[in-house]
Design an enzyme around this catalytic site. Sequence first.
Site, PDB file in Angstrom:
ATOM      1  N   SER A   1       0.652  -1.184   0.036  1.00 49.16           N
ATOM      2  CA  SER A   1      -0.232  -0.183  -0.166  1.00 49.16           C
ATOM      3  C   SER A   1       0.849   1.243   0.077  1.00 49.16           C
ATOM      4  O   SER A   1       0.405   2.342  -0.849  1.00 49.16           O
ATOM      5  CB  SER A   1      -0.861  -0.043   1.245  1.00 49.16           C
ATOM      6  OG  SER A   1      -1.808  -1.095   1.343  1.00 49.16           O
ATOM      7  N   ASP A   2       1.898   1.405   0.693  1.00 52.62           N
ATOM      8  CA  ASP A   2       2.900   2.462   0.945  1.00 52.62           C
ATOM      9  C   ASP A   2       3.514   2.649  -0.377  1.00 52.62           C
ATOM     10  O   ASP A   2       3.697   3.535  -1.130  1.00 52.62           O
ATOM     11  CB  ASP A   2       3.762   2.184   2.075  1.00 52.62           C
ATOM     12  CG  ASP A   2       3.178   2.677   3.347  1.00 52.62           C
ATOM     13  OD1 ASP A   2       2.534   3.442   3.401  1.00 52.62           O
ATOM     14  OD2 ASP A   2       3.596   2.119   4.453  1.00 52.62           O
ATOM     15  N   MET A   3       3.921   1.419  -0.971  1.00 52.98           N
ATOM     16  CA  MET A   3       4.923   1.717  -2.064  1.00 52.98           C
ATOM     17  C   MET A   3       4.143   1.870  -3.299  1.00 52.98           C
ATOM     18  O   MET A   3       4.468   2.604  -4.390  1.00 52.98           O
ATOM     19  CB  MET A   3       5.764   0.306  -2.213  1.00 52.98           C
ATOM     20  CG  MET A   3       6.672   0.312  -1.044  1.00 52.98           C
ATOM     21  SD  MET A   3       7.851  -1.002  -1.270  1.00 52.98           S
ATOM     22  CE  MET A   3       9.121  -0.241  -2.502  1.00 52.98           C
TER      23      MET A   3
END
Length: 413
Positions: free
Chosen positions: A186-188
């Site tokens: 999700s972050d990347m």
Amino acid sequence: MKPLAGITVIELARVLACPFAGMILAELGARVIKVEQPNSGDETRGYEPFVGQDQLVRDNMDEDDLAAALGHERSAYFYAFNRSKESITVNLRSTEGQKVVRELVSNADVVLENFPVGTLKRYGLDWPSLKAINSRLIYVSCTGFGQTGPYSKKKGYDTVFQAMSGIMSLTGEKDGGPVKPGIPVSDMSSGLWIALGVVSMLNGRSREGEGSYLDFSMLDGQISLLALAAARYFTLDEVPERLGTEHPGRVPSASFRCADGGYVHITGADQHWQPLCQLLGLDAMAHDPRLQVNSGRVMHRDEVMAALSDATKRLTRDELCAACDAAGVPAGPLKHLDEVVDDPHLNARGVFGAFDHPEGGRFPAIRLPFQFDGLDSPAPGRPPLLGEHTDEVLSELGYDSQRIQALRTEGAI
């Protein structure tokens, strides 16, 4: 020349998604000035793993001495998402610190921020406030759930977005519980979306002459990754179940265990079915009229998968890969990270690089996956020391040494 040469980005962001976007922009040629909290900086400067940590632990150093020895400059986590940037320290709660940021922004191209909704408005550093002093500004607000909607004030991290988007519900073994992916997807992926958004907005500005604002929700970004699963739901009213490494609409497409305990992932289309069966000695299945097209193999998934799984156990991982390659069947070995780093193909393409850090020493890095012809390709630069460029950047704004020292004394920088 690099693609984003001449672009200046002010990064009012920390942890992962926005810093990853900032690093992408930096290694594509933008000047990225990371604004950090005085004395502590981005909290990931304190995240494990630390360069030299293993030796200090072996030396039986206690926790307090270990933290002091490692300081702010040895976090490999910070290294991974903050290469090629400059760092200045500014106290955003300080009136003088806010003034510094406004002066920075007045001649910048892009602002990246990931503060909770409403925080920067209190400091006079929100989009309307900064647009008033720089009409060409590109401004990105990255939050978990966006600036509007019932969840806008809700807190969240990478795995929360994986759970709420449905990604985690799709991941895991058949009949087993949900599993998070092995990377902070999700972050990347949010970092990738943000970088794409910035490049798109810069292109729009080149035509219209005016800046623009992006309200990016990390949850929204994860929903966009559900395209195939959603297509099945929209078409068949089917809520996808967990299938491990299998594909819901293609057979075979899965990882198969081999004689030596290794795995090979095989994904084939109709033209690969007979060659795959032949190399595995499944002659009857190769000519079974029920299985010549994918829809038939999906219908008989359990039978097909059982036969393939039994046959692959007679070959080692490397033997099965070699046989698939020779027959033109798409397949690849399931590799662990140490094997990936040593992979001759990746090394021939220069996927891995390194940088020299004044405290961390020579440190490996994964390059951005761009190899340009006609532009300079990105290469890993070192992450900045905390506040390393504060005096230099303020001098460029016209601050003399006495004024800089006064700001430092009053805690504004």
